[in-house]
Motif scaffolding. Structure first.
Motif, PDB file in Angstrom:
ATOM      1  N   LYS A  19      -0.443  -1.936  -0.297  1.00 36.89           N
ATOM      2  CA  LYS A  19      -1.785  -1.343  -0.403  1.00 36.89           C
ATOM      3  C   LYS A  19      -2.333  -1.416  -1.826  1.00 36.89           C
ATOM      4  CE  LYS A  19      -1.353   1.798   3.580  1.00 36.89           C
ATOM      5  NZ  LYS A  19      -1.568   3.195   4.051  1.00 36.89           N
ATOM      6  N   CYS A  22      -0.536   1.793  -3.877  1.00 37.84           N
ATOM      7  CA  CYS A  22       0.818   2.280  -3.612  1.00 37.84           C
ATOM      8  C   CYS A  22       1.618   1.147  -2.985  1.00 37.84           C
ATOM      9  CB  CYS A  22       0.784   3.501  -2.681  1.00 37.84           C
ATOM     10  SG  CYS A  22       0.150   3.118  -1.036  1.00 37.84           S
ATOM     11  N   CYS A  24       3.036   1.038   0.035  1.00 36.82           N
ATOM     12  CA  CYS A  24       3.053   0.969   1.504  1.00 36.82           C
ATOM     13  C   CYS A  24       2.624  -0.420   1.980  1.00 36.82           C
ATOM     14  CB  CYS A  24       2.078   1.981   2.104  1.00 36.82           C
ATOM     15  SG  CYS A  24       2.565   3.678   1.850  1.00 36.82           S
ATOM     16  N   VAL A  37       2.474   5.239   5.443  1.00 38.31           N
ATOM     17  CA  VAL A  37       1.745   6.149   4.551  1.00 38.31           C
ATOM     18  C   VAL A  37       2.723   6.747   3.544  1.00 38.31           C
ATOM     19  CG1 VAL A  37      -0.087   6.787   6.165  1.00 38.31           C
ATOM     20  CG2 VAL A  37       2.074   8.015   6.237  1.00 38.31           C
TER      21      VAL A  37
HETATM   22 ZN    ZN Z   1       1.003   4.588   0.483  1.00 38.86          ZN
END
Ligand code: ZN
Ligand code: ADP
Ligand code: MG
Length: 502
Positions: A19, A22, A24, A37
């Motif tokens: 992402k 982050c 993820c 998440v």
């Molecule tokens: Zn994340």
């Protein structure tokens, strides 16, 4: 006279592994809702966003492809709004210092009085996507935060479009560029390319000079999930707004409308927020970016873009512009064609006699276009397969073209061989032999078959000899059927002409 003024805002989902801020996974389509998440993309207090380097590279590549100035000083900002798809209650976006500004894209507009238009690109910036809301499940709205925080590039154009067709052609070219750069799947139906279209009308005199205001309040149309939707929505809005002007009640405030494709109309949504409503302020947790060195590095490795490739295909392979455009639509098809042509060049070079590339070019261009775009394209469409998973290699396809070019294989038999190649992925020469589809080279055998066919259709022979020459294709058809398509139609025709004269 009233003319439309149209500007586009396009979001592209960037094909990064992780992402925007982050670690993820970004595009794990099979994942159950709310499994990709973490504390960062859920916006828990005390977490720190870290910009995704690949997203910055991808965004900068798009900026370069759109002839933009890449920022020496860029920063991220917080765009505040309160909605369940945004757990932080702000989106990290870019406000006044986007990564790319002030570019343009030249687009060919088919069948138009403006055949090549340069559309201005105002800016392109990076931001994170919101989560995905699914409304109406047992009267509830469900939110999937897997999409929340995935990287987007937003591209904003100048209000340079004069009709729906120009907007559509621009979006299609932008899609090709994203795919050539391999930075986004850019599929509108799947939502990884989204477009908002802004439209207003302007009064001009007979010479096209602006009368009255240069810009009038605009309507922003959302919710279009295909190029066709964009085209229809704009055409509808142009009619709707023209009518309002003619009734003396033109649009006086900027609003947002949603496209309803079932009804074929745009529907009023909310009135539009302006920037002040979002209370933008700099994202304090991310340092500013200087992209100058990155842009210099990327410039050295930019792939050839669709427009350049189309022009080169016309020049280098002697293709008709429309065929070149169709081949270059999908970079994988273009690669396949390119590889096929280079095999054919090699083959011609290895042939004895006076076959050379420059003289054979028009013929090769014609054969490759016809067999790749219409025939193979059609067969793949029937089977819903894509060139990426097609079993035919460019080497085998080039070999197939040489069989056709040397009339070892005729059109009817060719189609059968191509079909078998799609199934088996084998060499066309082997398949042709296995299927006994090679052109009948035994003239004596062909002559016998023709004699027999004529003997068993005496009535038609008499009618032909009495002047009914339009029966010739009937005889050719008989022979093709008898030989299961392996006779050469030209040779058959000539033999028939001779035999029917005697
Ligand atoms: Zn994340
Ligand atoms: P907003 O304040 O609504 O964000 P912008 O000035 O940022 O508006 O422009 C957003 C998009 O709308 C751009 O693509 C721009 O070209 C287009 N646009 C701006 N003004 C007009 C207008 N009067 N008519 C049509 N399109 C417009
Ligand atoms: Mg704006």
């Amino acid at each position: 006279m009233l003319i439309p003024v149209i500007g586009l805002e396009i979001h592209l989902q960037l094909k990064t592994k992780s992402k925007m801020f982050c670690a993820c996974p970004a595009h794990d389509v099979g994942a159950s809702p709310n499994t990709n998440v973490c504390a960062i993309c859920l916006g828990n207090p005390g977490t720190l966003p870290v910009p995704n380097e690949q997203a910055i590279r991808f965004g900068t590549m798009m900026g370069l492809a759109l002839n933009c100035t890449i920022a020496a000083h860029s920063k991220f900002d917080r765009k505040n709004y309160f909605y369940p798809d945004l757990p932080k209650a702000y989106q990290i976006s870019q406000y006044d210092l986007p990564i790319a500004t002030n570019g343009y894209l030249e687009v060919e507009i088919p069948d138009s009085d403006r055949p090549l238009v340069r559309f201005g690109i105002t800016r392109a910036h990076l931001e994170e996507d919101a989560a995905k809301n699914t409304h109406g499940v047992e009267g509830k709205t469900l939110v999937d935060y897997n999409r929340g925080g995935t990287p987007l590039i937003e591209i904003v154009t100048e209000p340079d479009f004069k009709n729906a067709k120009e907007a559509k052609a621009f979006l299609q070219e932008l899609q090709r560029i994203a795919r050539y750069l391999d930075i986004s799947n850019a599929d509108m139906e799947k939502g990884n390319m989204r477009c908002d279209a802004n439209i207003s009308m302007r009064e001009v005199d007979a010479d096209g000079q602006i009368i009255g205001a240069r810009f009038n309040p605009k309507t922003e149309v959302k919710n279009m999930n295909s190029f066709r939707h964009v085209e229809r929505a704009l055409e509808f809005e142009i009619k709707r707004q023209t009518k309002l002007w003619e009734d003396g009640t033109p649009v006086t405030v900027s609003t947002t409308r949603g496209w309803n494709d079932v009804k074929g109309i745009t529907e009023a949504q909310r009135s539009k927020e302006d920037a002040a409503d979002y209370r933008y302020f700099p994202e304090p947790d991310i340092p500013p970016l200087n992209l100058t060195a990155l842009a210099e590095e990327l410039k050295l490795h930019m792939p050839e873009l669709p427009a350049a490739r189309r022009a080169r295909f016309v020049e280098e392979y002697g293709l008709k512009p429309l065929d070149a455009a169709q081949m270059c639509d999908d970079p994988a098809v273009a690669d396949f064609a390119e590889h096929t042509f280079s095999e054919l060049q090699e083959w011609l070079g290895s042939q004895e006699g006076d076959l050379d590339w420059e003289t054979e070019k028009p013929k090769m261009a014609r054969l490759v276009s016809g067999w790749l775009l219409s025939k193979l394209g059609g067969l793949m469409m029937e089977r819903s397969i894509d060139i990426r998973i097609c079993k035919i290699t460019p080497e085998n396809f080039a070999e197939f073209i040489t069989l056709i070019a040397t009339t070892k294989l005729n059109g009817t038999a060719g189609l059968k061989v191509l079909n078998a190649m799609l199934d088996a992925g084998a060499s066309p020469t082997h398949l042709m032999e296995d299927l006994k589809l090679g052109t009948m080279e035994d003239a004596g055998a062909l002559a016998d078959i023709i004699d027999r066919a004529l003997a068993s259709n005496p009535e038609e022979v008499l009618r032909y000899k009495a002047g009914e020459e339009k029966l010739l294709p009937f005889f050719v058809g008989l022979i093709m059927k008898e030989t299961q398509g392996t006779a050469d139609p030209g040779v058959t025709r000539n033999m028939l002409l001779v035999k029917l004269k005697s």
